[in-house]
Design a protein around this motif. Structure first.
Motif, short mmCIF file in Angstrom:
data_model
loop_
_atom_site.label_atom_id
_atom_site.label_comp_id
_atom_site.label_asym_id
_atom_site.label_seq_id
_atom_site.Cartn_x
_atom_site.Cartn_y
_atom_site.Cartn_z
N GLY A 268 0.78 -1.23 0.00
CA GLY A 268 0.00 0.00 0.00
C GLY A 268 0.81 1.27 0.00
N ARG A 269 2.10 1.18 -0.31
CA ARG A 269 2.95 2.36 -0.38
C ARG A 269 3.21 2.75 -1.83
NH1 ARG A 269 8.43 1.57 2.50
NH2 ARG A 269 8.51 3.81 2.09
N ASP A 270 3.56 4.02 -2.03
CA ASP A 270 3.91 4.52 -3.35
C ASP A 270 5.33 4.06 -3.69
OD1 ASP A 270 4.55 5.96 -5.62
OD2 ASP A 270 4.14 7.94 -4.75
N PRO A 271 5.51 3.29 -4.77
CA PRO A 271 6.87 2.82 -5.12
C PRO A 271 7.86 3.95 -5.33
CG PRO A 271 5.22 1.63 -6.38
CD PRO A 271 4.50 2.75 -5.68
N ASP A 272 7.39 5.12 -5.74
CA ASP A 272 8.30 6.25 -5.93
C ASP A 272 8.86 6.78 -4.61
OD1 ASP A 272 8.08 6.19 -8.67
OD2 ASP A 272 6.48 7.68 -8.76
N GLN A 273 8.23 6.37 -3.50
CA GLN A 273 8.70 6.80 -2.19
C GLN A 273 9.72 5.83 -1.60
OE1 GLN A 273 7.90 9.83 -0.33
NE2 GLN A 273 7.58 10.23 -2.51
N LEU A 274 10.21 4.92 -2.42
CA LEU A 274 11.35 4.08 -2.05
C LEU A 274 12.42 4.26 -3.12
CD1 LEU A 274 12.50 1.75 -0.21
CD2 LEU A 274 11.73 0.21 -2.01
N LYS A 275 13.57 4.79 -2.74
CA LYS A 275 14.66 5.02 -3.68
C LYS A 275 15.67 3.88 -3.57
CE LYS A 275 12.70 8.95 -4.60
NZ LYS A 275 11.90 9.11 -5.83
N ILE A 276 15.94 3.24 -4.69
CA ILE A 276 16.87 2.11 -4.73
C ILE A 276 18.20 2.59 -5.29
CG2 ILE A 276 17.31 -0.18 -5.69
CD1 ILE A 276 14.32 -0.66 -5.68
N LEU A 277 19.26 2.47 -4.47
CA LEU A 277 20.59 2.97 -4.81
C LEU A 277 21.59 1.82 -4.82
CD1 LEU A 277 20.80 6.21 -2.57
CD2 LEU A 277 19.70 5.92 -4.81
#
Length: 455
Positions: A268-277
């Motif tokens: 239920g979270r916005d994928p754009d609110q997780l940054k993968i580095l």
């Protein structure tokens, strides 16, 4: 280019101690890593280049994985020494104004109240630049420093981590954003309606609250996670703002990125609110031949036993029990699963022995980024366009020279292509990364849901 909103996130990965297994041997490596000036110099340089964040890993032991003794780690400088990252970041904070400052702190051997107070205080003292890399610890040597013979099983470590994050975020939320009144005329210091107890009781941790520190500028410090096992990925999907990962190929990076973003959506979270580095170790030269010569010179610094010491530290397995001139057997339980998967992938492709793996692992340049500035930026663009990365964690071979090369040669190429900012915008670390500030009570959405993801 000046807009941070169009800039890809760049974080700098560095130890609070010597850099890597062979990095300290590099002719251009500084040796004063026990001094405050060392960290001040690097912090100033990274901020001049407009990096978004500096990230310091940590472990709570001198590794004992190779041969059951700490002697190889001391002899070769694999995973030791480790200064307290929060103290080091405090030094770096004193000479910077914008760059984010993130530290690894274990949920296994710290209590929620201490964690909440430390990071909330640091976030206030830096005007919203704090980040916490959440780990569950991965070495039995760490357990022995805290009265345990071995680490608890992985599932138990993540159960405790769930509770620690739930309790810690509730402590951060125990003060409302407008709780401080500071009315000198009336004598009212705070609004009692905006401060509440926590009264959290779990199987592993408990805390009454409220926290003794008002709500911090970012709401919650930026939460970083690096787990790559199914449990780690699911934990990151619920809690993390930034995921730090490591891959041996573009294909594996794309698979990881897609899987993690899907897990975020399913929670239920916005994928754009997780940054993968993903981690990358750029080796840059004026020409391809120049870059390759630099890489080969670095490889020549690696003693195979030193690389094995580093690998044993990461996988938490004594590799001396196996034939060093034979293939690496399948390991059932490992410390850092992501690193183990990289090793298996590369060793199978190159048909390496355990000894060969040690030589390679000690000089591993992650992300396959060796070349001219244009070639390295081409590769970075390829990873982003392929759905493998939102930005990058720059992991230097040695310090400060590798950061200097990247800043002097690669950053101008990034800016010329409109991929990286040339100035900071006002705001917190969350603002710089394009992350929303959590509302009070956001922990309820991030805490464990009743439905679980498929393994």
């Amino acid at each position: 280019m000046t807009s941070a909103s169009r800039s890809i996130p760049l974080a700098a990965f560095m130890n609070a101690g010597p850099q890597g297994t062979a990095g300290w041997r590099h002719p251009d490596a500084a040796s004063d890593f026990l001094s405050a000036d060392y960290y001040r110099r690097i912090a100033r340089r990274l901020e001049e280049a407009c990096f978004d964040m500096v990230f310091i890993p940590d472990a709570l032991s001198v590794p004992r994985s190779l041969g059951g003794t700490f002697l190889p780690a001391v002899r070769w400088g694999a995973g030791t020494p480790r200064l307290d990252p929060m103290t080091v970041l405090g030094v770096m904070a004193g000479v910077t104004r914008h760059i984010g400052l993130a530290a690894t702190v274990s949920t296994g051997y710290n209590e929620p109240y201490n964690l909440a107070r430390s990071f909330a205080t640091f976030d206030h003292m830096t005007n919203g630049r704090a980040g916490w890399n959440v780990v569950t610890s991965f070495q039995d040597a760490e357990a022995r420093n805290f009265g345990q013979e071995r680490l608890p099983p992985r599932h138990e470590r993540y159960e405790r981590a769930e509770e620690v994050l739930t309790a810690t975020t509730r402590l951060w939320d125990s003060w409302g954003d407008e709780a401080l009144i500071l009315d000198k005329e009336s004598g009212r210091f705070g609004d009692v309606e905006q401060v509440s107890a926590v009264d959290y009781q779990g199987a592993h941790v408990a805390t009454a609250g409220p926290l003794g520190v008002p709500r911090c500028p970012q709401g919650y410090p930026v939460i970083i996670q690096a787990g790559s096992s199914p449990a780690g990925r699911d934990f990151a999907a619920r809690w993390a703002d930034v995921v730090f990962c490591s891959h041996e190929s573009l294909d594996s990076a794309v698979d990881f990125y897609a899987d993690l973003k899907a897990r975020v959506s399913r929670h239920g979270r916005d994928p754009d609110q997780l940054k993968i580095l993903p981690a990358t170790t750029p080796v840059v030269g004026a020409t391809w031949d120049d870059a390759l010569a630099k890489h080969r010179a670095f490889e020549a610094l690696v003693v195979p036993e030193a690389g094995l010491s580093r690998l044993a530290y990461h996988v938490n397995v004594d590799l001396t029990q196996y034939d060093l001139d034979g293939p690496l057997p399948t390991l059932d339980e490992v410390g850092v699963e992501g690193h183990y998967r990289e090793v298996v992938e590369f060793a199978a492709r190159e048909n390496l022995t355990v000894r060969d793996i040690g030589r390679w692992y000690g000089a591993r340049t992650e992300g396959e980024m060796i070349g001219t500035p244009a070639q390295i930026v081409d590769r970075m663009e390829e990873w982003i366009a392929s759905g493998a990365a939102d930005g990058f964690m720059i992991q230097p071979t040695h310090l400060p020279g590798a950061f200097d090369d990247f800043i002097d040669m690669v950053v101008p190429e990034l800016r010329a292509r409109g991929l990286f900012k040339s100035a900071y915008e006002a705001g917190t670390l969350r603002d710089a990364l394009g992350l929303a500030r959590p509302e009070r009570g956001a922990w309820q959405m991030r805490a464990r849901m009743t439905d679980t993801l498929d393994a």
